[in-house]
Design a protein around this motif. Structure first.
Motif, PDB file in Angstrom:
ATOM      1  N   GLU A   1     -10.856  11.106 -21.649  1.00 39.91           N
ATOM      2  CA  GLU A   1      -9.686  11.941 -21.883  1.00 39.91           C
ATOM      3  C   GLU A   1      -9.561  12.214 -23.377  1.00 39.91           C
ATOM      4  N   LEU A   2      -9.130  13.436 -23.712  1.00 38.21           N
ATOM      5  CA  LEU A   2      -8.836  13.735 -25.100  1.00 38.21           C
ATOM      6  C   LEU A   2      -7.532  13.067 -25.527  1.00 38.21           C
ATOM      7  N   PHE A   3      -6.548  13.060 -24.636  1.00 40.54           N
ATOM      8  CA  PHE A   3      -5.253  12.468 -24.949  1.00 40.54           C
ATOM      9  C   PHE A   3      -4.555  12.126 -23.643  1.00 40.54           C
ATOM     10  N   ASP A   4      -3.981  10.916 -23.577  1.00 41.63           N
ATOM     11  CA  ASP A   4      -3.253  10.504 -22.377  1.00 41.63           C
ATOM     12  C   ASP A   4      -1.772  10.725 -22.629  1.00 41.63           C
ATOM     13  N   ASP A   5      -1.151  11.579 -21.809  1.00 39.07           N
ATOM     14  CA  ASP A   5       0.247  11.939 -22.008  1.00 39.07           C
ATOM     15  C   ASP A   5       1.205  10.828 -21.600  1.00 39.07           C
ATOM     16  N   VAL A   6       0.759   9.850 -20.815  1.00 40.27           N
ATOM     17  CA  VAL A   6       1.646   8.846 -20.237  1.00 40.27           C
ATOM     18  C   VAL A   6       1.644   7.593 -21.101  1.00 40.27           C
ATOM     19  N   GLU A   7       2.836   7.126 -21.467  1.00 35.57           N
ATOM     20  CA  GLU A   7       2.959   5.900 -22.238  1.00 35.57           C
ATOM     21  C   GLU A   7       2.539   4.703 -21.381  1.00 35.57           C
ATOM     22  N   PRO A   8       1.964   3.665 -21.997  1.00 34.33           N
ATOM     23  CA  PRO A   8       1.542   2.486 -21.231  1.00 34.33           C
ATOM     24  C   PRO A   8       2.674   1.845 -20.434  1.00 34.33           C
ATOM     25  N   THR A   9       3.907   1.863 -20.980  1.00 32.10           N
ATOM     26  CA  THR A   9       5.029   1.252 -20.255  1.00 32.10           C
ATOM     27  C   THR A   9       5.319   1.989 -18.946  1.00 32.10           C
TER      28      THR A   9
ATOM     29  N   GLN B   1       0.830  -1.207   0.000  1.00 29.00           N
ATOM     30  CA  GLN B   1       0.000   0.000   0.000  1.00 29.00           C
ATOM     31  C   GLN B   1       0.864   1.257   0.000  1.00 29.00           C
ATOM     32  N   LYS B   2       1.943   1.208   0.770  1.00 27.47           N
ATOM     33  CA  LYS B   2       2.844   2.360   0.811  1.00 27.47           C
ATOM     34  C   LYS B   2       3.506   2.576  -0.555  1.00 27.47           C
ATOM     35  N   ALA B   3       3.948   1.479  -1.170  1.00 22.28           N
ATOM     36  CA  ALA B   3       4.562   1.590  -2.493  1.00 22.28           C
ATOM     37  C   ALA B   3       3.552   2.082  -3.517  1.00 22.28           C
ATOM     38  N   PHE B   4       2.304   1.670  -3.367  1.00 23.65           N
ATOM     39  CA  PHE B   4       1.260   2.111  -4.292  1.00 23.65           C
ATOM     40  C   PHE B   4       1.030   3.616  -4.180  1.00 23.65           C
ATOM     41  N   GLU B   5       0.962   4.112  -2.976  1.00 21.44           N
ATOM     42  CA  GLU B   5       0.738   5.547  -2.774  1.00 21.44           C
ATOM     43  C   GLU B   5       1.854   6.372  -3.405  1.00 21.44           C
ATOM     44  N   GLN B   6       3.090   5.907  -3.252  1.00 15.98           N
ATOM     45  CA  GLN B   6       4.213   6.641  -3.829  1.00 15.98           C
ATOM     46  C   GLN B   6       4.164   6.618  -5.360  1.00 15.98           C
ATOM     47  N   GLU B   7       3.864   5.443  -5.925  1.00 24.45           N
ATOM     48  CA  GLU B   7       3.814   5.329  -7.378  1.00 24.45           C
ATOM     49  C   GLU B   7       2.645   6.127  -7.949  1.00 24.45           C
ATOM     50  N   LEU B   8       1.511   6.101  -7.235  1.00 21.20           N
ATOM     51  CA  LEU B   8       0.340   6.831  -7.701  1.00 21.20           C
ATOM     52  C   LEU B   8       0.613   8.332  -7.726  1.00 21.20           C
ATOM     53  N   ALA B   9       1.312   8.798  -6.726  1.00 24.48           N
ATOM     54  CA  ALA B   9       1.619  10.231  -6.678  1.00 24.48           C
ATOM     55  C   ALA B   9       2.491  10.645  -7.861  1.00 24.48           C
ATOM     56  N   SER B  10       3.467   9.815  -8.226  1.00 22.83           N
ATOM     57  CA  SER B  10       4.346  10.167  -9.341  1.00 22.83           C
ATOM     58  C   SER B  10       3.600  10.099 -10.679  1.00 22.83           C
ATOM     59  N   VAL B  11       2.670   9.164 -10.792  1.00 22.11           N
ATOM     60  CA  VAL B  11       1.926   9.018 -12.048  1.00 22.11           C
ATOM     61  C   VAL B  11       0.882  10.113 -12.195  1.00 22.11           C
ATOM     62  N   GLN B  12       0.241  10.478 -11.086  1.00 23.69           N
ATOM     63  CA  GLN B  12      -0.796  11.512 -11.152  1.00 23.69           C
ATOM     64  C   GLN B  12      -0.243  12.829 -11.653  1.00 23.69           C
ATOM     65  N   ALA B  13       0.992  13.130 -11.280  1.00 17.23           N
ATOM     66  CA  ALA B  13       1.600  14.373 -11.756  1.00 17.23           C
ATOM     67  C   ALA B  13       1.754  14.358 -13.276  1.00 17.23           C
ATOM     68  N   LEU B  14       2.048  13.177 -13.824  1.00 12.95           N
ATOM     69  CA  LEU B  14       2.206  13.064 -15.266  1.00 12.95           C
ATOM     70  C   LEU B  14       0.868  13.053 -15.993  1.00 12.95           C
ATOM     71  N   ARG B  15      -0.179  12.602 -15.291  1.00 14.59           N
ATOM     72  CA  ARG B  15      -1.500  12.477 -15.926  1.00 14.59           C
ATOM     73  C   ARG B  15      -2.400  13.675 -15.617  1.00 14.59           C
ATOM     74  N   GLN B  16      -1.810  14.764 -15.211  1.00  7.29           N
ATOM     75  CA  GLN B  16      -2.589  15.942 -14.869  1.00  7.29           C
ATOM     76  C   GLN B  16      -3.450  16.364 -16.060  1.00  7.29           C
ATOM     77  N   ASP B  17      -4.720  16.553 -15.834  1.00 13.35           N
ATOM     78  CA  ASP B  17      -5.642  16.918 -16.916  1.00 13.35           C
ATOM     79  C   ASP B  17      -5.410  18.348 -17.383  1.00 13.35           C
ATOM     80  N   TRP B  18      -5.420  18.530 -18.678  1.00 13.97           N
ATOM     81  CA  TRP B  18      -5.385  19.879 -19.224  1.00 13.97           C
ATOM     82  C   TRP B  18      -6.713  20.577 -18.974  1.00 13.97           C
ATOM     83  N   ILE B  19      -7.768  19.816 -19.030  1.00 13.01           N
ATOM     84  CA  ILE B  19      -9.102  20.354 -18.764  1.00 13.01           C
ATOM     85  C   ILE B  19      -9.583  19.716 -17.476  1.00 13.01           C
ATOM     86  N   SER B  20      -9.759  20.490 -16.462  1.00 13.11           N
ATOM     87  CA  SER B  20     -10.068  19.936 -15.137  1.00 13.11           C
ATOM     88  C   SER B  20     -11.495  19.400 -15.049  1.00 13.11           C
ATOM     89  N   LYS B  21     -12.403  19.966 -15.813  1.00 10.79           N
ATOM     90  CA  LYS B  21     -13.794  19.506 -15.747  1.00 10.79           C
ATOM     91  C   LYS B  21     -13.968  18.222 -16.562  1.00 10.79           C
TER      92      LYS B  21
END
Length: 703
Positions: free
Chosen positions: A458-466, A380-400
């Motif tokens: 999403e209009l476009f996902d900035d994060v590659e699947p890998t 769970q701890k590792a998940f929280e850390q990984e999720l935080a790093s991924v969320q920054a990359l997946r930040q929505d351009w359009i918040s709504k």
């Protein structure tokens, strides 16, 4: 009085003769009819008159464009029993229509001379199953002793002579094919002819000779084959591995192990070879070494096999885990071994916090494979850390959230000028509504639910699947260890726009148990094939709950039935799967073959009529698998249908039919099986001998 009676008889005779001539004239006219069935009937009726002068008419009809006419002509020519028609009947025996071939064979049996018998014997090896069976019947009708044994022996000799000639005088491709075919005969003479070719300068010919030696089954070839594993030609090495597997030679284990861990193009073949060899301590030891030293994908696969065999010694794995430099190989072994390697968990957990992302990902998969709930807090701890790093990359351009309906003036189904185009718009809308209603009704009748298309979030996902794979691995792991709150977390990700995360969440849900299975199974209508494969396999691994879910959805899925059946074939299927699988077999297609094999392994006796019906169609696909399934079911009521394939022109089908009859234990086909003891192909001969031995034993037991 007598004079009047005499006049009456004369008049009557003249009337009968005129009537007969009138009828015959009509038959002769019918021979020119544009309708094939009329011409065929005319030939048949003329044959009943048995006039020698009609032989020319039948000869002409034998060359008719319609098969039905040629068939009747063959029957008529046979009734004449005239030796002059033998050559013409021999031509009809090569006709493109199997019914004409059968009629010609039976017609030749009526001539009863050596030339007619020679035609029948020659064509047995060139015709398909149906005609081969008729030829044997024709020879029996001609009172030929041991009819089937004679034609099988003649076919065997013809194949041997043809391959021998091609090996000595043919072009290179012909010599390659002949070398393999000679090996399949299993004759001692084939061994003597192929051994010298192993060192031929033409690599493809040498490789074919090696494969042929494997088919011969003579272990004297092992010393000549083993050194080829060190050759530099991949084709030659592949042939050597294939031959050693066929010879089931344990002496090859050390060399196969060396090839398996060298990470070359032939390494996967060497691994498969070790898995196919008889299970012995030395093969298990070699596989455990491969689980540590092979390419990760192959190593994990081998370790999973060893999990089913009881696992591997843990000391070498612990030793690898003790050092970061070798930890990757230890982790990949743990992933495959799963719960059998749970004692290594204390050594695995520290790698969840490693700086090396590759080691972290392997450690997550290893913890998930072990499935210990005590590892949940660290995951769970590792998940929280990984999720935080991924969320920054997946930040929505359009918040709504993106709109799911067209705005005013943007709907393409609404015209710019409603007053002008109202009628056309209404007509178009009415038509589309009717089409949707018809499609919905069709889906309901077939028992298939209507699946709504996923609306993009999403209009476009900035994060590659890998880049999302580490987070996906943690989602699967949280489900495997049944972490607190995992169900709600995974439900949220099951609707994610990323296929990678959605797939991982669904697999994690399936691993949570019956409640998670109930949530995950609704996504079996997903259109992404890889996601569907991962979910189906995860459900199948969850035992009866997951397997029952796959069975429930099997009739409702139209395009990807094969994915679900493949998952069930790896883990087994519940009894409730019999009826859906029977339906799949009836519908045909590639999935029917796998479904039949699964029914055979399930010992589903109620599937016997379905399999018999499929086999009755001579053009059905997957005959070998159908025969094998019937053999596993062991129902003697299928013996007659199975026995027809003892006459099949393909050796693998004949061998499968003989193997199925061996399991059924019926002695009614002893003559055909005895004839196959002289078949050209070794595997057919061996299957026939085994079937005869078992059927004889069963008959003696009955007495």
């Amino acid at each position: 009085m007598r004079t009047g009676a005499r006049k009456f008889l004369v008049v009557l005779a003249l009337l009968v003769n005129a009537g007969c001539n009138g009828s015959r004239d009509q038959l002769l006219a019918d021979l020119q009819s544009p309708r094939p069935e009329v011409r065929a009937l005319a030939v048949k009726k003329l044959a009943e008159e048995a006039r020698p002068d009609d032989l020319a008419l039948f000869t002409r009809a034998a060359k008719d464009m319609a098969a039905i006419v040629r068939g009747e002509a063959a029957v008529a020519l046979g009734k004449s029993q005239d030796p002059r028609v033998v050559d013409l009947l021999g031509e009809l025996l090569e006709d493109s229509d199997v019914d004409v071939q059968g009629n010609a064979a039976m017609a030749l049996s009526q001539v009863k001379n050596d030339k007619a018998k020679a035609y029948l014997t020659l064509q047995y090896g060139r015709r398909s199953r149906q005609t081969r069976q008729v030829i044997v019947q024709a020879l029996k009708q001609a009172n030929v002793p041991g009819a089937m044994a004679e034609v099988v022996a003649a076919e065997s000799k013809a194949i041997w002579d043809r391959n021998l000639l091609a090996l000595h005088e043919g072009s290179l491709p012909e010599r390659v094919g002949a070398a393999e075919e000679l090996g399949k005969s299993g004759r001692p003479d084939a061994f003597n002819r192929l051994v010298p070719l192993v060192r031929d300068s033409q690599v493809i010919l040498a490789a074919a000779a090696v494969r042929g030696l494997g088919d011969v089954g003579d272990k004297r070839a092992v010393p000549a084959i083993l050194p080829l594993l060190d050759e530099s030609f991949p084709e030659l090495r592949e042939s050597a591995i294939t031959a050693l597997v066929r010879l089931q030679e344990l002496q090859a284990v050390p060399r196969l192990q060396a090839v398996a861990v060298e990470k070359s193009s032939v390494s996967p073949l060497a691994i498969d070879a070790l898995l196919e060899l008889p299970r012995q301590p030395q093969t298990d030891a070699a596989l455990c070494v491969i689980a540590l030293d092979a390419v990760p994908v192959e190593a994990i696969s081998v370790a999973r096999v060893m999990r089913e065999r009881g696992g591997c010694p843990l000391e070498p794995i612990v030793e690898r885990l003790a050092r970061p430099a070798t930890a990757a190989s230890g982790l990949q072994a743990v992933i495959g071994l799963g719960p059998t390697a749970k004692d290594t968990l204390p050594k695995v957990l520290p790698y969840l916090t490693q700086a090396d992302s590759a080691l972290r990902a392997l450690a997550v998969d290893a913890v998930a494979a072990i499935g210990e709930t005590s590892a949940a807090p660290l995951l769970q701890k590792a998940f929280e850390q990984e999720l935080a790093s991924v969320q920054a990359l997946r930040q929505d351009w359009i918040s709504k959230p993106l709109p799911e309906n067209y705005g005013r003036g943007f709907d393409p189904t609404v015209q710019d000028d409603p007053a002008e185009d109202k009628k056309r718009t209404e007509k178009h809308g009415s038509l589309m509504a009717r089409v949707k209603a018809l499609n919905a009704a069709k889906a309901r009748n077939l028992g298939r639910p209507t699946v709504a298309q996923r609306v993009p979030t999403e209009l476009f996902d900035d994060v590659e699947p890998t880049r999302l794979e580490p987070l996906a691995g943690l989602l699967r792991a949280l489900g495997s260890v049944k972490a607190p709150g995992a169900q709600e977390l995974l439900k949220g990700f099951a609707a994610d726009s990323s296929v990678t995360l959605r797939s991982a969440a669904l697999v994690g849900l399936a691993r949570l148990g019956p409640e998670g299975v109930a949530l995950a199974k609704a996504s079996l209508f997903e259109t992404h094939r890889e996601l569907l494969k991962a979910l189906a396999q995860a459900l199948a691994e969850q035992g009866e709950a997951g397997q029952s879910a796959l069975v429930e959805f099997l009739p409702q899925i139209s395009n990807e039935k094969l994915v679900l059946i493949e998952a069930l074939s790896r883990t087994g299927a519940p009894a409730s799967a019999v009826e859906p699988l029977r339906k799949v077999v009836t519908e045909g297609g590639p999935e029917a073959v796998l479904a039949a094999s699964l029914l055979g392994r399930m010992k589903a006796k109620e599937a016997v009529p379905t399999l018999i019906k499929v086999l009755e169609d001579p053009t059905s696909v997957g005959r070998r698998e159908m025969l094998t399934a019937l053999g596993e079911l062991g129902d003697s009521s299928a013996a007659e249908v199975v026995a027809r394939d003892l006459y099949h022109d393909l050796p693998e089908i004949r061998a499968a039919a003989a193997g199925a009859l061996a399991r059924m234990g019926t002695g009614s086909q002893a003559d055909a099986l005895d004839a196959l003891k002289s078949d050209y192909y070794r595997r057919v001969r061996e299957a026939a001998v085994t079937a005869l031995a078992k059927t004889t034993t069963a008959a003696e037991g009955t007495r």
